[in-house]
Design a protein around this motif. Structure first.
Motif, PDB file in Angstrom:
ATOM      1  N   SER A 116       0.809  -1.217   0.000  1.00 15.94           N
ATOM      2  CA  SER A 116       0.000   0.000   0.000  1.00 15.94           C
ATOM      3  C   SER A 116       0.847   1.273   0.000  1.00 15.94           C
ATOM      4  O   SER A 116       0.323   2.354  -0.238  1.00 15.94           O
ATOM      5  CB  SER A 116      -0.951   0.011   1.204  1.00 15.94           C
ATOM      6  N   LEU A 117       2.144   1.139   0.279  1.00 16.13           N
ATOM      7  CA  LEU A 117       3.017   2.307   0.295  1.00 16.13           C
ATOM      8  C   LEU A 117       3.231   2.833  -1.119  1.00 16.13           C
ATOM      9  O   LEU A 117       3.134   2.087  -2.094  1.00 16.13           O
ATOM     10  CB  LEU A 117       4.380   1.953   0.901  1.00 16.13           C
ATOM     11  N   LYS A 118       3.561   4.110  -1.209  1.00 18.52           N
ATOM     12  CA  LYS A 118       3.872   4.641  -2.536  1.00 18.52           C
ATOM     13  C   LYS A 118       5.175   3.999  -3.023  1.00 18.52           C
ATOM     14  O   LYS A 118       5.983   3.527  -2.211  1.00 18.52           O
ATOM     15  CB  LYS A 118       3.928   6.164  -2.530  1.00 18.52           C
ATOM     16  N   PRO A 119       5.380   3.919  -4.336  1.00 16.58           N
ATOM     17  CA  PRO A 119       6.508   3.151  -4.898  1.00 16.58           C
ATOM     18  C   PRO A 119       7.891   3.494  -4.327  1.00 16.58           C
ATOM     19  O   PRO A 119       8.669   2.584  -4.050  1.00 16.58           O
ATOM     20  CB  PRO A 119       6.440   3.453  -6.393  1.00 16.58           C
ATOM     21  N   ASN A 120       8.197   4.762  -4.122  1.00 19.90           N
ATOM     22  CA  ASN A 120       9.511   5.114  -3.569  1.00 19.90           C
ATOM     23  C   ASN A 120       9.685   4.548  -2.163  1.00 19.90           C
ATOM     24  O   ASN A 120      10.757   4.060  -1.814  1.00 19.90           O
ATOM     25  CB  ASN A 120       9.708   6.627  -3.544  1.00 19.90           C
ATOM     26  N   TYR A 121       8.634   4.639  -1.352  1.00 21.23           N
ATOM     27  CA  TYR A 121       8.701   4.094   0.002  1.00 21.23           C
ATOM     28  C   TYR A 121       8.847   2.574  -0.051  1.00 21.23           C
ATOM     29  O   TYR A 121       9.620   1.983   0.695  1.00 21.23           O
ATOM     30  CB  TYR A 121       7.453   4.458   0.803  1.00 21.23           C
ATOM     31  N   ARG A 122       8.077   1.950  -0.928  1.00 22.99           N
ATOM     32  CA  ARG A 122       8.126   0.492  -1.063  1.00 22.99           C
ATOM     33  C   ARG A 122       9.532   0.045  -1.461  1.00 22.99           C
ATOM     34  O   ARG A 122      10.084  -0.881  -0.873  1.00 22.99           O
ATOM     35  CB  ARG A 122       7.098   0.036  -2.108  1.00 22.99           C
ATOM     36  N   THR A 152      14.118   9.192   3.070  1.00 25.02           N
ATOM     37  CA  THR A 152      12.978   8.453   2.527  1.00 25.02           C
ATOM     38  C   THR A 152      12.742   7.174   3.328  1.00 25.02           C
ATOM     39  O   THR A 152      11.593   6.808   3.600  1.00 25.02           O
ATOM     40  CB  THR A 152      13.191   8.129   1.036  1.00 25.02           C
TER      41      THR A 152
END
Length: 175
Positions: A116-122, A152
């Protein structure tokens, strides 16, 4: 040593790590073809590998790009399938042994929270938190500065913790 032998050795050493990275990145356990694509691209681009990074770091960079390409392709195919939807077609569900990696409900919730995290966080959570890569290795893979990786990662951990607290009702706490 030939290029094929180098890639063969790297496949032996790193294919499991690449496989796990792609599972987390793609949100699916059917990533065997993508792992193969990573190593095909690696053998094609081995001459451009200058040795400044570790092979594992370079392979994760390729894996990230393969995952992004696949997500774009799936997005295009999803729109095509909406245009050619057949109401009489029954959905196909497959239960595979790979789904057993999600053994408990908490592991499932963690997996879903990461997805569910945004791609950069993932990406940074997978590389730093799950795969235990260094800040330098992660910055090389993501093509970010080391400070951006650190900040990040910090934000991603907070977002993941918040998501897990929401899903598990406050049961989860950061180590």
């Amino acid at each position: 040593m030939s290029n094929q032998q180098i890639i063969s050795d790297w496949f032996h050493d790193y294919s499991d790590d690449v496989y796990q990275f792609l599972i987390y990145r793609m949100g699916s356990t059917d990533v065997e073809d993508l792992v193969q694509e990573v190593f095909i691209r690696a053998i094609k681009g081995l001459d451009s590998f200058n040795g400044n990074a570790q092979p594992k770091t370079w392979l994760f960079s390729i894996a990230r790009n393969v995952a992004l390409d696949e997500l774009r392709k799936r997005s295009r195919n999803k729109w095509k399938s909406y245009l050619t939807f057949d109401a009489n077609q029954e959905p196909v569900t497959e239960e595979t042994p790979d789904t057993l990696f999600q053994e408990s409900e908490e592991n499932q919730k963690l997996y879903e929270a990461i997805q569910s995290l945004k791609p950069n966080y993932r990406d940074v959570i997978i590389l730093r938190g799950i795969k235990d890569l260094t800040v330098t290795e992660t910055s090389s893979i993501l093509n970010w500065s080391e400070n951006k990786v650190r900040s990040t990662y910090h934000r991603a951990k907070k977002a993941l913790q918040k998501q897990l607290e929401h899903e598990l009702g406050g049961v989860f706490s950061e180590k």
